[in-house]
Design a protein around this motif. Structure first.
Motif, PDB file in Angstrom:
ATOM      1  N   VAL A  58      27.167  30.393  48.486  1.00  0.00           N
ATOM      2  CA  VAL A  58      27.970  28.571  48.644  1.00  0.00           C
ATOM      3  C   VAL A  58      28.457  27.962  47.147  1.00  0.00           C
ATOM      4  O   VAL A  58      29.406  28.025  46.592  1.00  0.00           O
ATOM      5  N   LEU A  59      27.324  27.496  47.096  1.00  0.00           N
ATOM      6  CA  LEU A  59      27.510  26.417  45.577  1.00  0.00           C
ATOM      7  C   LEU A  59      27.223  27.510  44.127  1.00  0.00           C
ATOM      8  O   LEU A  59      27.488  27.151  43.086  1.00  0.00           O
ATOM      9  N   THR A  60      26.442  29.043  44.442  1.00  0.00           N
ATOM     10  CA  THR A  60      26.960  29.452  43.700  1.00  0.00           C
ATOM     11  C   THR A  60      28.116  30.118  43.463  1.00  0.00           C
ATOM     12  O   THR A  60      28.597  30.713  42.177  1.00  0.00           O
ATOM     13  N   ALA A  61      28.523  30.868  44.218  1.00  0.00           N
ATOM     14  CA  ALA A  61      30.460  31.198  44.273  1.00  0.00           C
ATOM     15  C   ALA A  61      30.675  29.675  43.464  1.00  0.00           C
ATOM     16  O   ALA A  61      31.974  30.144  42.685  1.00  0.00           O
ATOM     17  N   LYS A  62      31.070  28.558  43.930  1.00  0.00           N
ATOM     18  CA  LYS A  62      31.172  27.344  43.514  1.00  0.00           C
ATOM     19  C   LYS A  62      31.449  27.434  41.895  1.00  0.00           C
ATOM     20  O   LYS A  62      32.709  27.203  41.283  1.00  0.00           O
ATOM     21  N   ALA A  63      29.932  27.125  41.546  1.00  0.00           N
ATOM     22  CA  ALA A  63      29.555  27.634  40.603  1.00  0.00           C
ATOM     23  C   ALA A  63      30.100  27.962  38.575  1.00  0.00           C
ATOM     24  O   ALA A  63      30.948  27.984  38.566  1.00  0.00           O
ATOM     25  N   GLU A  64      30.686  29.567  39.994  1.00  0.00           N
ATOM     26  CA  GLU A  64      31.073  30.981  39.333  1.00  0.00           C
ATOM     27  C   GLU A  64      32.751  30.468  38.646  1.00  0.00           C
ATOM     28  O   GLU A  64      32.999  31.014  37.569  1.00  0.00           O
ATOM     29  N   ALA A  65      33.464  30.117  40.016  1.00  0.00           N
ATOM     30  CA  ALA A  65      34.841  29.645  39.911  1.00  0.00           C
ATOM     31  C   ALA A  65      34.681  28.310  39.234  1.00  0.00           C
ATOM     32  O   ALA A  65      36.067  28.574  38.776  1.00  0.00           O
ATOM     33  N   GLU A  66      34.146  27.273  39.126  1.00  0.00           N
ATOM     34  CA  GLU A  66      34.468  27.033  38.367  1.00  0.00           C
ATOM     35  C   GLU A  66      34.279  27.433  36.671  1.00  0.00           C
ATOM     36  O   GLU A  66      34.861  26.008  35.670  1.00  0.00           O
ATOM     37  N   LYS A  67      33.631  27.576  36.535  1.00  0.00           N
ATOM     38  CA  LYS A  67      32.656  27.711  34.933  1.00  0.00           C
ATOM     39  C   LYS A  67      34.138  28.941  34.761  1.00  0.00           C
ATOM     40  O   LYS A  67      34.725  29.041  33.632  1.00  0.00           O
ATOM     41  N   ARG A  68      34.217  30.404  36.118  1.00  0.00           N
ATOM     42  CA  ARG A  68      35.714  31.210  34.618  1.00  0.00           C
ATOM     43  C   ARG A  68      37.467  30.005  35.252  1.00  0.00           C
ATOM     44  O   ARG A  68      38.194  30.334  34.549  1.00  0.00           O
ATOM     45  N   ARG A  69      37.553  28.904  35.893  1.00  0.00           N
ATOM     46  CA  ARG A  69      38.303  28.389  35.845  1.00  0.00           C
ATOM     47  C   ARG A  69      38.622  26.523  34.529  1.00  0.00           C
ATOM     48  O   ARG A  69      39.253  27.140  33.688  1.00  0.00           O
ATOM     49  N   ILE A  70      37.199  26.872  33.669  1.00  0.00           N
ATOM     50  CA  ILE A  70      36.680  26.059  32.570  1.00  0.00           C
ATOM     51  C   ILE A  70      37.153  27.463  31.814  1.00  0.00           C
ATOM     52  O   ILE A  70      38.172  26.821  30.285  1.00  0.00           O
ATOM     53  N   GLU A  71      36.598  28.637  31.624  1.00  0.00           N
ATOM     54  CA  GLU A  71      37.284  29.541  31.036  1.00  0.00           C
ATOM     55  C   GLU A  71      38.221  30.169  30.335  1.00  0.00           C
ATOM     56  O   GLU A  71      39.080  29.658  29.147  1.00  0.00           O
ATOM     57  N   ALA A  72      39.227  29.508  31.718  1.00  0.00           N
ATOM     58  CA  ALA A  72      41.328  30.332  31.400  1.00  0.00           C
ATOM     59  C   ALA A  72      41.350  29.302  31.400  1.00  0.00           C
ATOM     60  O   ALA A  72      42.366  29.115  30.033  1.00  0.00           O
ATOM     61  N   GLU A  73      41.185  27.880  31.846  1.00  0.00           N
ATOM     62  CA  GLU A  73      41.583  26.667  31.052  1.00  0.00           C
ATOM     63  C   GLU A  73      41.717  26.822  29.287  1.00  0.00           C
ATOM     64  O   GLU A  73      42.073  26.432  28.662  1.00  0.00           O
TER      65      GLU A  73
END
Length: 297
Positions: A226-241
């Motif tokens: 779960v922590l890994t998935a959250k980290a990946e999602a946060e990474k993708r969000r930052i890249e998209a922004e």
């Protein structure tokens, strides 16, 4: 010893009396009487003294009255005085094998505990210890052993099976040593150490512990995922922004004049190598086509 010496002296006197009356052989009676009398005299003299060995403390009792303790050395005493000695050397109480302590955890699981208690008698408290135990042999059986078993059971009863078996063994050992020391010290027993050697769960409890460990490991793996998935999602969000912000910056900076100028530069660079024909640059009034004939044909 004193009573035995009295019997020997009586026997010696009897032989000498019989010799005088010629009831027994003269030589036999004389030699035997002197020998028995000498042995009886030695025993009689020995009954008036007692030697306390090194690393021992003696407690004299005379007709039910307890005297002060005797330190190592030669002591004079009454023939009616009995001396009980206590060794001050360290002793080990090994609770293992048939003496293994069976305990229950706070959850009701059965554990088998092996431990060693290293203890010794406090020479300054020997008199009080004598009044409690009566003899050196009873100190371990009546005081050290039952108190240790009771404390071990009480300590493990406050912990779960997993804590007693694995995670809290060091803390449990420290707690037991403190409680055993506090219990036995006022009684004249010095506790040097308590060594928790082994904790073995019963077969039923072992299966439950293994299952609990597997569940904990699975939970930890799931939490890590779960922590890994959250980290990946946060990474993708930052890249998209970041991409959106860059696109917005570019869109705001590209005006029609800039685009037309860049188009002219592109055709000029292309005309140096190849002929380029009509192509519009931009749109609207300023979007007229540009014709470049690089070959002059």
């Amino acid at each position: 010893m004193f009573y035995f010496s009295v019997l020997l002296l009586i026997a010696a006197v009897t032989l000498l009396v019989l010799k005088r009356r010629s009831i027994v052989d003269f030589r036999f009676a004389t030699l035997t009487g002197l020998l028995v009398g000498g042995v009886g005299l030695l025993f009689a003299l020995g009954s008036f003294s007692y030697v306390v060995e090194p690393y021992e403390v003696g407690v004299p009792t005379t007709l039910g009255s307890v005297g002060d303790t005797w330190q190592p050395g030669l002591h004079l005493k009454s023939p009616l005085t009995e001396v009980t000695t206590f060794s001050t050397r360290p002793s080990d109480l090994n609770l293992t094998g048939d003496d293994t302590v069976e305990v229950r955890s706070s959850e009701g699981g059965v554990l088998y505990v092996d431990l060693t208690v290293k203890w010794a008698i406090d020479p300054d408290r020997t008199l009080a210890l004598y009044k409690l135990s009566g003899s050196a042999a009873n100190v371990q059986q009546r005081l050290v052993l039952p108190d240790t078993r009771e404390i071990v059971r009480n300590v493990f009863a406050k912990h779960t099976s997993v804590e007693g078996y694995a995670s809290q063994r060091e803390a449990i050992s420290t707690e037991m040593e403190k409680l055993i020391t506090d219990r036995l010290s006022p009684r004249g027993i010095v506790v040097n150490s308590v060594n928790l050697r082994n904790v073995k769960p019963s077969e039923v409890l072992q299966k439950a512990i293994d299952q609990k460990i597997q569940q904990d490991q699975a939970t930890q793996q799931a939490e890590a995922a779960v922590l890994t998935a959250k980290a990946e999602a946060e990474k993708r969000r930052i890249e998209a922004e970041s991409t959106a912000a860059a696109n917005t910056t570019i869109a705001n900076s590209l005006t029609d004049r800039i685009l037309q100028s860049q188009c002219y530069e592109a055709f000029r660079a292309a005309a140096e190598k190849n002929p380029v024909y009509a192509s519009p640059c931009g749109s609207g009034q300023g979007g007229a086509p540009v014709i470049v004939d690089g070959s002059k044909r």
